[in-house]
Design a protein around this motif. Structure first.
Motif, mmCIF file in Angstrom:
data_model
loop_
_atom_site.group_PDB
_atom_site.id
_atom_site.type_symbol
_atom_site.label_atom_id
_atom_site.label_comp_id
_atom_site.label_asym_id
_atom_site.label_seq_id
_atom_site.Cartn_x
_atom_site.Cartn_y
_atom_site.Cartn_z
ATOM 1 N N ALA A 111 -7.149 0.385 -11.232
ATOM 2 C CA ALA A 111 -6.018 1.111 -11.800
ATOM 3 C C ALA A 111 -6.459 1.968 -12.980
ATOM 4 N N GLY A 112 -5.659 2.977 -13.290
ATOM 5 C CA GLY A 112 -5.892 3.760 -14.495
ATOM 6 C C GLY A 112 -6.444 5.142 -14.281
ATOM 7 N N GLY A 113 -6.676 5.558 -13.058
ATOM 8 C CA GLY A 113 -7.227 6.891 -12.833
ATOM 9 C C GLY A 113 -6.149 7.947 -12.798
ATOM 10 N N TRP A 114 -5.633 8.301 -13.961
ATOM 11 C CA TRP A 114 -4.467 9.189 -14.023
ATOM 12 C C TRP A 114 -4.756 10.571 -13.454
ATOM 13 N N SER A 168 -5.493 -1.162 -6.619
ATOM 14 C CA SER A 168 -4.931 -2.067 -7.612
ATOM 15 C C SER A 168 -3.628 -1.472 -8.125
ATOM 16 N N GLY A 169 -2.566 -2.275 -8.096
ATOM 17 C CA GLY A 169 -1.250 -1.715 -8.400
ATOM 18 C C GLY A 169 -0.460 -2.458 -9.442
ATOM 19 N N PRO A 170 -0.893 -2.438 -10.709
ATOM 20 C CA PRO A 170 -0.038 -2.994 -11.764
ATOM 21 C C PRO A 170 1.190 -2.113 -11.965
ATOM 22 N N GLN A 171 2.182 -2.665 -12.641
ATOM 23 C CA GLN A 171 3.386 -1.893 -12.906
ATOM 24 C C GLN A 171 3.067 -0.715 -13.821
ATOM 25 N N SER A 172 3.525 0.448 -13.430
ATOM 26 C CA SER A 172 3.269 1.655 -14.200
ATOM 27 C C SER A 172 4.577 2.139 -14.817
ATOM 28 N N ALA A 173 4.715 3.450 -14.960
ATOM 29 C CA ALA A 173 5.908 4.004 -15.596
ATOM 30 C C ALA A 173 7.160 3.721 -14.774
ATOM 31 N N ASP A 207 0.225 -8.028 -11.971
ATOM 32 C CA ASP A 207 0.950 -7.857 -13.235
ATOM 33 C C ASP A 207 0.003 -7.731 -14.424
ATOM 34 N N SER A 208 -1.213 -7.308 -14.187
ATOM 35 C CA SER A 208 -2.209 -7.264 -15.255
ATOM 36 C C SER A 208 -1.986 -6.077 -16.180
ATOM 37 N N TYR A 209 -2.392 -6.268 -17.438
ATOM 38 C CA TYR A 209 -2.322 -5.211 -18.444
ATOM 39 C C TYR A 209 -3.700 -4.914 -19.024
ATOM 40 N N LEU A 257 -9.328 -10.686 -12.309
ATOM 41 C CA LEU A 257 -8.946 -11.999 -11.798
ATOM 42 C C LEU A 257 -8.011 -11.863 -10.600
ATOM 43 N N SER A 258 -7.003 -10.993 -10.711
ATOM 44 C CA SER A 258 -6.041 -10.803 -9.619
ATOM 45 C C SER A 258 -6.699 -10.212 -8.386
#
Length: 205
Positions: free
Chosen positions: A57-60, A83-88, A117-119, A126-127
């Protein structure tokens, strides 16, 4: 013949002259030193055949998901896990990432989500490893932007489990060249922030 106190005064200038010489050398070699600070973060490997790729995640700028799509298109992997954590606005980051990849011409069937649900990269590791274990995946390519890959590799290897082989593939940073990161505002922000995390993350910060 010089007086003794004059000789002592001359010796007192030696540390100052040495300091100025070091500063001059650093300034002269500044491009190589700064470039090395960027290059150090990239621990990417050449792609190889694997069961799946995981796009962190994080590749805006879309650079990570596009790299995953390129790996699938080139035949290295049959599956790209996002990877899909909650975003906007409460939406999983995987949703816009997948949509973006499809608009760029990649096959929708190649992509699946790993909800979590990782931040942080540590929690994400881990997830993701747990998900890969449930899927029975034995060999995976972990994809992230080059400037993030050294820290990501350390955290993923810390969560490694027997029977799971992980390799790390770099996507190019968006908007700047890693070796010349100091020449652009986006590069300076990205590399200085990443170095802060590299230094502090072992202490849980």
């Amino acid at each position: 013949m010089p007086y003794p106190h004059c000789r002592r005064r001359g010796f007192a200038y030696l540390p100052i002259l040495g300091f100025l010489a070091v500063c001059g050398l650093l300034w002269w070699q500044r491009a190589a030193i700064l470039g090395s600070a960027g290059d150090f973060l990239d621990v990417g490997e050449a792609p190889q055949k694997a069961d799946a790729a995981v796009v962190l995640a994080g590749g805006w700028g879309g650079e990570r998901v596009l790299k995953g799509g390129q790996l699938a298109r080139a035949g290295f992997v049959p599956l790209v896990l996002l990877s899909g954590p909650q975003s906007a606005f409460g939406e999983s980051e995987c949703v816009p990432a997948k949509a973006y990849a499809i608009r760029q011409g990649f096959e929708a069937a190649w992509f699946q989500c790993i909800p979590n649900d990782s931040y942080s990269t540590k929690g994400e590791a881990l997830s993701v490893v747990q998900d890969l274990t449930r899927r029975g995946i034995k060999k995976v390519l972990i994809v992230s932007v080059a400037s993030h890959l050294r820290r990501a590799r350390r955290l993923y290897l810390e969560n490694a489990v027997p029977g799971l082989e992980m390799h790390f593939v770099a996507a190019d940073p968006p908007g700047f060249t890693l070796h010349e990161w100091y020449k652009s505002r986006e590069g300076r922000k990205a590399i200085l922030l990443e170095w802060t995390k590299v230094v502090t993350s072992p202490f849980g910060l």
